[in-house]
Design an enzyme around this catalytic site. Structure first.
Site, PDB file in Angstrom:
ATOM      1  N   THR A   1       0.832  -1.208   0.000  1.00  0.00           N
ATOM      2  CA  THR A   1       0.000   0.000   0.000  1.00  0.00           C
ATOM      3  C   THR A   1       0.869   1.261   0.000  1.00  0.00           C
ATOM      4  O   THR A   1       2.044   1.221   0.371  1.00  0.00           O
ATOM      5  CB  THR A   1      -0.935   0.005   1.236  1.00  0.00           C
ATOM      6  OG1 THR A   1      -1.859   1.086   1.123  1.00  0.00           O
ATOM      7  CG2 THR A   1      -0.157   0.164   2.532  1.00  0.00           C
TER       8      THR A   1
ATOM      9  N   TYR B   1       4.998   9.166  17.896  1.00  0.00           N
ATOM     10  CA  TYR B   1       5.319   9.000  16.474  1.00  0.00           C
ATOM     11  C   TYR B   1       6.608   9.743  16.142  1.00  0.00           C
ATOM     12  O   TYR B   1       7.495   9.220  15.466  1.00  0.00           O
ATOM     13  CB  TYR B   1       4.164   9.514  15.608  1.00  0.00           C
ATOM     14  CG  TYR B   1       4.413   9.373  14.123  1.00  0.00           C
ATOM     15  CD1 TYR B   1       4.518   8.122  13.526  1.00  0.00           C
ATOM     16  CD2 TYR B   1       4.548  10.503  13.316  1.00  0.00           C
ATOM     17  CE1 TYR B   1       4.750   7.996  12.164  1.00  0.00           C
ATOM     18  CE2 TYR B   1       4.772  10.388  11.952  1.00  0.00           C
ATOM     19  CZ  TYR B   1       4.869   9.130  11.381  1.00  0.00           C
ATOM     20  OH  TYR B   1       5.114   9.007  10.027  1.00  0.00           O
TER      21      TYR B   1
END
Length: 304
Positions: free
Chosen positions: A33, A184
């Site tokens: 993806t 993150y």
């Protein structure tokens, strides 16, 4: 470091090169993806043997069929890899070592972004565990094959979001305080520090390493964004990159011949870019290396 992009950066399109990869073997994590899929498509068209390392095999099968038809390259295979489970990583690496005679390019592309707090199978905070530790272990397990195949390259997908985080050595799993954006940022900062350490430890081996910021790309990574960030995303979306555009710097670092003599750098828009001071902290990079080895239960001096 500013988070504001210049128009040139926002609208930069595709990079062009006729370099072929016939006879080269490439592993791409998260190849089914987004950026990973477009990187797979491009490198397949250049004649490489591609190993798609994916967690979702159903989605991988669909991407595999599409890319084989589009590229005309039948030398593309799918292998199961779950980066949130060290058992899966070790099983994947064992298959590669037993079945592949060479590995020329390792692209550590897969990632998870700003998810709710959760832990990997081994008890690591999910973003740090997948984005950094999973790829750290995978690279460790494949490094001898990469050395035997030299000249070879390791490409780590980072992000400008590395400026959002710091390496919190005494709470690396964010157990005391979890903020999805900062966690993150920590994982993306770790990607750059890992790349710098790799370059030093692999000096004169013929294996080079590169960290990549793909740009602000329209991919599935945004699925965990909160409402505020999603509203912001709607505003900036017209200025973001497609996955094809987002893959260009990865492709550049994989195929550009001049980069054979470069290692440890941070790249954006198919050229060297500037990262934060924290991302150039070699003392922290060494501490992170040691902590990563300890967490994974491995001994890797990088020079064996």
């Amino acid at each position: 470091m500013s988070n504001i992009y210049t128009l040139r950066e926002l609208f930069s399109g595709q990079w062009s090169s006729t370099t072929r990869l016939d006879g080269k073997t490439v592993i791409i994590t998260g190849a089914n993806t987004g950026i990973g899929k477009e990187t797979t498509r491009d490198l397949a068209k250049r004649g490489a043997r591609i190993i798609m390392a994916c967690r979702d095999l159903e989605k991988a099968e669909r991407a595999h069929k599409e890319i084989m038809e589009d590229s005309g390259n039948q030398n593309i295979v799918i292998k199961k890899l779950n980066l949130s489970d060290t058992k899966s990583i070790r099983e994947f690496a064992e298959v590669i070592i037993n079945e592949e005679s060479a590995l020329h390019i390792l692209i550590n592309n897969a990632g998870i972004m700003m998810c709710p707090y959760s832990k990997t199978a081994d008890g690591f905070e999910m973003q740090f565990g997948v984005n950094h530790l999973g790829h750290f272990l995978l690279t460790f397990l494949l490094i001898d094959l990469l050395k035997r195949s030299a000249p070879s390259r390791i490409i780590n997908l980072s992000s400008m979001a590395h400026s959002w985080g710091t390496i919190t050595l005494d709470d690396i799993n964010s157990e005391r305080n979890y903020h999805s954006r900062r966690a993150y940022g920590q994982s993306k900062l770790a990607n750059i520090l890992f790349t710098r350490s790799l370059a030093k430890k692999l000096k004169d081996t013929g294996v080079t390493a590169y960290a990549v910021h793909p740009g602000i790309v329209r991919t599935e990574l945004k699925r965990h964004m909160n409402l505020g960030l999603l509203i912001m995303w709607k505003v900036v979306r017209p200025f973001t990159k497609t996955p094809v555009q987002g893959a260009q710097t990865t492709i550049y670092c994989a195929v550009q011949p001049e980069l054979d003599t470069e290692s440890g750098g941070y790249y954006s828009n198919c050229r060297p870019s500037r990262c934060t001071r924290a991302a150039r902290d070699d003392e922290m990079a060494e501490k992170l290396w040691e902590l990563s080895c300890k967490m994974l239960g491995i001994v890797w001096d990088g020079e064996q």
